[in-house]
Design a protein around this motif. Structure first.
Motif, PDB file in Angstrom:
ATOM      1  N   ASP A   8      32.524  -6.065   2.515  1.00  0.00           N
ATOM      2  CA  ASP A   8      31.360  -6.353   1.581  1.00  0.00           C
ATOM      3  C   ASP A   8      31.954  -7.458   0.717  1.00  0.00           C
ATOM      4  O   ASP A   8      32.352  -7.360  -0.672  1.00  0.00           O
ATOM      5  N   TRP A   9      31.793  -8.804   1.178  1.00  0.00           N
ATOM      6  CA  TRP A   9      32.421  -9.907   0.556  1.00  0.00           C
ATOM      7  C   TRP A   9      31.949 -10.036  -0.821  1.00  0.00           C
ATOM      8  O   TRP A   9      32.761 -10.352  -1.877  1.00  0.00           O
ATOM      9  N   LYS A  10      30.730  -9.847  -0.894  1.00  0.00           N
ATOM     10  CA  LYS A  10      29.902 -10.265  -2.362  1.00  0.00           C
ATOM     11  C   LYS A  10      30.613  -9.235  -3.153  1.00  0.00           C
ATOM     12  O   LYS A  10      30.653  -9.600  -4.497  1.00  0.00           O
ATOM     13  N   ALA A  11      30.777  -8.116  -2.834  1.00  0.00           N
ATOM     14  CA  ALA A  11      31.123  -6.949  -3.759  1.00  0.00           C
ATOM     15  C   ALA A  11      32.495  -7.136  -4.174  1.00  0.00           C
ATOM     16  O   ALA A  11      33.080  -6.963  -5.394  1.00  0.00           O
ATOM     17  N   GLY A  14      32.518 -10.411  -6.293  1.00  0.00           N
ATOM     18  CA  GLY A  14      32.039  -9.950  -7.795  1.00  0.00           C
ATOM     19  C   GLY A  14      33.138  -9.072  -8.691  1.00  0.00           C
ATOM     20  O   GLY A  14      33.368  -9.124  -9.960  1.00  0.00           O
ATOM     21  N   THR A  15      33.835  -8.145  -8.092  1.00  0.00           N
ATOM     22  CA  THR A  15      34.423  -7.175  -8.876  1.00  0.00           C
ATOM     23  C   THR A  15      35.875  -7.992  -8.994  1.00  0.00           C
ATOM     24  O   THR A  15      36.222  -7.792 -10.359  1.00  0.00           O
ATOM     25  N   ILE A  19      37.164  -8.625 -13.027  1.00  0.00           N
ATOM     26  CA  ILE A  19      38.293  -8.199 -13.710  1.00  0.00           C
ATOM     27  C   ILE A  19      38.873  -9.552 -14.209  1.00  0.00           C
ATOM     28  O   ILE A  19      39.470  -9.311 -15.421  1.00  0.00           O
ATOM     29  N   ILE A  20      38.946 -10.785 -13.444  1.00  0.00           N
ATOM     30  CA  ILE A  20      39.766 -11.709 -13.988  1.00  0.00           C
ATOM     31  C   ILE A  20      38.998 -12.483 -15.135  1.00  0.00           C
ATOM     32  O   ILE A  20      39.579 -12.718 -16.108  1.00  0.00           O
ATOM     33  N   LEU A  21      37.563 -12.226 -15.021  1.00  0.00           N
ATOM     34  CA  LEU A  21      36.746 -12.953 -16.323  1.00  0.00           C
ATOM     35  C   LEU A  21      37.145 -12.018 -17.681  1.00  0.00           C
ATOM     36  O   LEU A  21      37.553 -12.762 -18.729  1.00  0.00           O
ATOM     37  N   PHE A  22      37.243 -10.757 -17.630  1.00  0.00           N
ATOM     38  CA  PHE A  22      37.416 -10.023 -18.687  1.00  0.00           C
ATOM     39  C   PHE A  22      38.962  -9.999 -19.217  1.00  0.00           C
ATOM     40  O   PHE A  22      39.292 -10.309 -20.334  1.00  0.00           O
ATOM     41  N   ARG A  23      39.852 -10.068 -18.039  1.00  0.00           N
ATOM     42  CA  ARG A  23      41.215 -10.329 -18.646  1.00  0.00           C
ATOM     43  C   ARG A  23      41.567 -11.824 -19.007  1.00  0.00           C
ATOM     44  O   ARG A  23      42.361 -11.803 -20.187  1.00  0.00           O
ATOM     45  N   GLU A  24      41.006 -12.862 -18.587  1.00  0.00           N
ATOM     46  CA  GLU A  24      41.207 -14.124 -19.216  1.00  0.00           C
ATOM     47  C   GLU A  24      40.745 -14.411 -20.437  1.00  0.00           C
ATOM     48  O   GLU A  24      40.977 -14.908 -21.466  1.00  0.00           O
ATOM     49  N   GLY A  25      39.264 -13.709 -20.438  1.00  0.00           N
ATOM     50  CA  GLY A  25      38.577 -13.863 -21.953  1.00  0.00           C
ATOM     51  C   GLY A  25      39.573 -13.105 -23.258  1.00  0.00           C
ATOM     52  O   GLY A  25      39.625 -13.550 -24.056  1.00  0.00           O
ATOM     53  N   ALA A  26      40.014 -11.844 -22.617  1.00  0.00           N
ATOM     54  CA  ALA A  26      40.899 -11.244 -23.606  1.00  0.00           C
ATOM     55  C   ALA A  26      41.927 -11.952 -23.897  1.00  0.00           C
ATOM     56  O   ALA A  26      42.556 -11.879 -25.126  1.00  0.00           O
ATOM     57  N   VAL A  65      32.025   0.484  -7.442  1.00  0.00           N
ATOM     58  CA  VAL A  65      33.074   1.664  -7.268  1.00  0.00           C
ATOM     59  C   VAL A  65      33.782   1.589  -6.230  1.00  0.00           C
ATOM     60  O   VAL A  65      35.051   1.928  -6.344  1.00  0.00           O
ATOM     61  N   ASP A  66      33.267   1.495  -4.928  1.00  0.00           N
ATOM     62  CA  ASP A  66      34.189   1.287  -3.581  1.00  0.00           C
ATOM     63  C   ASP A  66      35.228   0.191  -3.632  1.00  0.00           C
ATOM     64  O   ASP A  66      36.268   0.621  -3.191  1.00  0.00           O
ATOM     65  N   THR A  67      34.736  -0.776  -4.074  1.00  0.00           N
ATOM     66  CA  THR A  67      35.608  -2.075  -4.074  1.00  0.00           C
ATOM     67  C   THR A  67      36.688  -1.838  -5.057  1.00  0.00           C
ATOM     68  O   THR A  67      38.001  -2.006  -4.901  1.00  0.00           O
TER      69      THR A  67
END
Length: 123
Positions: A8-11, A14-15, A19-26, A65-67
């Protein structure tokens, strides 16, 4: 090659992007306070907080959750080089090994165990 088509490439995108967005933002935010080393922890906690708030009002998508489960299972291999380096360091520590192991257990294993219990119960 059928497993590539079954992903599921979109998932996945997106996942990983989340993760990258939250990490880099923090990391950026903590850099503003002159403590970029706290970025990973801040990103993890803020992502967990957002997911908990999301879960309070809506269900967390099963695709997410699965991804996430697959990423966590496969990322265990990333810790093998760190483990090898730790073993080499421990060989040279001598009498300080008990203190090192105590700090390792308290600072790593217990929080991971608690996080796993919380994630299993709430997510």
């Amino acid at each position: 090659m059928d497993w590539i088509k079954a992903l599921d490439w979109k998932a996945w995108i997106g996942t990983i992007s989340l993760i990258i967005l939250f990490r880099e933002g923090a990391v950026w935010l903590m850099s503003q306070f002159s403590h970029p080393e706290l970025g990973n922890l801040t990103g993890l906690l803020s992502l967990l907080a957002v997911l908990l708030l999301w879960r309070k009002y809506k269900a967390v998508p099963a695709r997410l959750v699965d991804t996430n489960n697959k990423i966590m299972k496969e990322s265990a291999f990333a810790f093998l080089p760190i483990s090898a380096g730790s073993l080499l360091m421990m060989m040279h520590m001598g009498k300080e090994i008990p203190l090192f192991l105590t700090v390792l257990v308290v600072s790593t294993l217990i929080p991971l165990w608690i996080y796993a219990i919380i994630a299993k119960k709430w997510l």
